[in-house]
Design a protein around this motif. Structure first.
Motif, PDB file in Angstrom:
ATOM      1  N   GLN A  61     -24.687  27.127 -45.746  1.00  0.00           N
ATOM      2  CA  GLN A  61     -23.314  26.782 -46.102  1.00  0.00           C
ATOM      3  C   GLN A  61     -22.628  28.008 -46.691  1.00  0.00           C
ATOM      4  O   GLN A  61     -23.283  28.839 -47.322  1.00  0.00           O
ATOM      5  N   PRO A  62     -21.320  28.158 -46.494  1.00  0.00           N
ATOM      6  CA  PRO A  62     -20.435  27.245 -45.771  1.00  0.00           C
ATOM      7  C   PRO A  62     -20.751  27.237 -44.272  1.00  0.00           C
ATOM      8  O   PRO A  62     -21.116  28.264 -43.709  1.00  0.00           O
ATOM      9  N   TYR A  63     -20.614  26.054 -43.677  1.00  0.00           N
ATOM     10  CA  TYR A  63     -20.929  25.911 -42.263  1.00  0.00           C
ATOM     11  C   TYR A  63     -19.960  26.722 -41.407  1.00  0.00           C
ATOM     12  O   TYR A  63     -18.830  27.014 -41.829  1.00  0.00           O
TER      13      TYR A  63
ATOM     14  N   ARG B 231     -16.889  33.077 -44.351  1.00  0.00           N
ATOM     15  CA  ARG B 231     -17.113  32.172 -43.231  1.00  0.00           C
ATOM     16  C   ARG B 231     -17.402  32.928 -41.944  1.00  0.00           C
ATOM     17  O   ARG B 231     -16.792  33.954 -41.639  1.00  0.00           O
TER      18      ARG B 231
END
Length: 212
Positions: free
Chosen positions: A68-70, A124
């Motif tokens: 995470q974060p995905y 991300r």
């Protein structure tokens, strides 16, 4: 930009059917979906994971889960929508954002008309899906947009790419220290005078959804 042309008999088979002008829209959509899943397998080799331990029926085993974060999957509207299901099938926990961009047919430059993305993409990994990398203007604008919001790793999945588009991306991000990758089913010959890939497969959006 790191470029990977996926060479596999199934990829070539499905791409040949996509190129065929006789392939109708329902079949085109199904083939695009299947092809994206094959490309996504290669595109996710760098997806971030974290180590875990699970209990099997026999003993403990070490493994991994997505970190995470995905990942965030971003289709470029509208043609990129035809690639979304194939991508999320492989990454069901991924979040999905949308970026609406259209190429000005006179200037061949990308113009943004809609966005639906988190304001902060710090840390991300993002997977951009768009059927064609032609001039490179749309993809370059999309990657800049994502970097501006904090994304630190972008992989693009395209059914086809042209040498001019790859050259544009290389030039646009020559000084970038953030990973940018392209995974595609084929590198075609060139662009024609209208900015379309040759031999290509025509207008992917029109072949997916009809002329509107």
């Amino acid at each position: 930009m790191e470029t990977l042309v996926v060479e596999h008999p199934l990829v070539a088979h499905k791409l040949t059917a996509l190129r065929d002008a006789r392939t109708d829209s329902p079949t085109f959509r199904r083939l695009a979906d299947e092809l994206v899943t094959l490309l996504a397998y290669e595109a996710t080799r760098h997806v971030r994971v974290t180590g875990v331990t699970v209990d099997t029926p026999v003993a403990k085993a070490r493994g991994v889960r997505l970190a995470q974060p995905y990942p965030l999957v971003v289709p470029i509207l509208r043609a990129g929508l035809g690639m979304l299901d194939g991508m999320t099938r492989l990454l069901p926990t991924a979040e999905v954002g949308f970026l609406g961009m259209i190429r000005n047919e006179e200037t061949l430059k990308a113009e943004t008309y809609a966005t639906r993305l988190p304001d902060d993409l710090s840390g991300r990994q993002v997977y951009v899906v768009d059927p064609m990398l032609a001039t490179g203007g749309t993809l370059a604008a999309a990657v800049r947009f994502l970097f501006d919001r904090g994304a630190d790793d972008v992989t693009a999945l395209c059914l086809l790419a042209a040498p001019e588009g790859i050259a544009h991306m290389d030039e646009a991000f020559a000084g970038s220290d953030r990973p940018i990758r392209l995974v595609t089913a084929a590198l075609d010959e060139r662009l024609n005078e209208h900015g379309y890939i040759v031999p290509g497969l025509g207008d992917a959006g029109d072949r997916l959804y009809g002329v509107v």
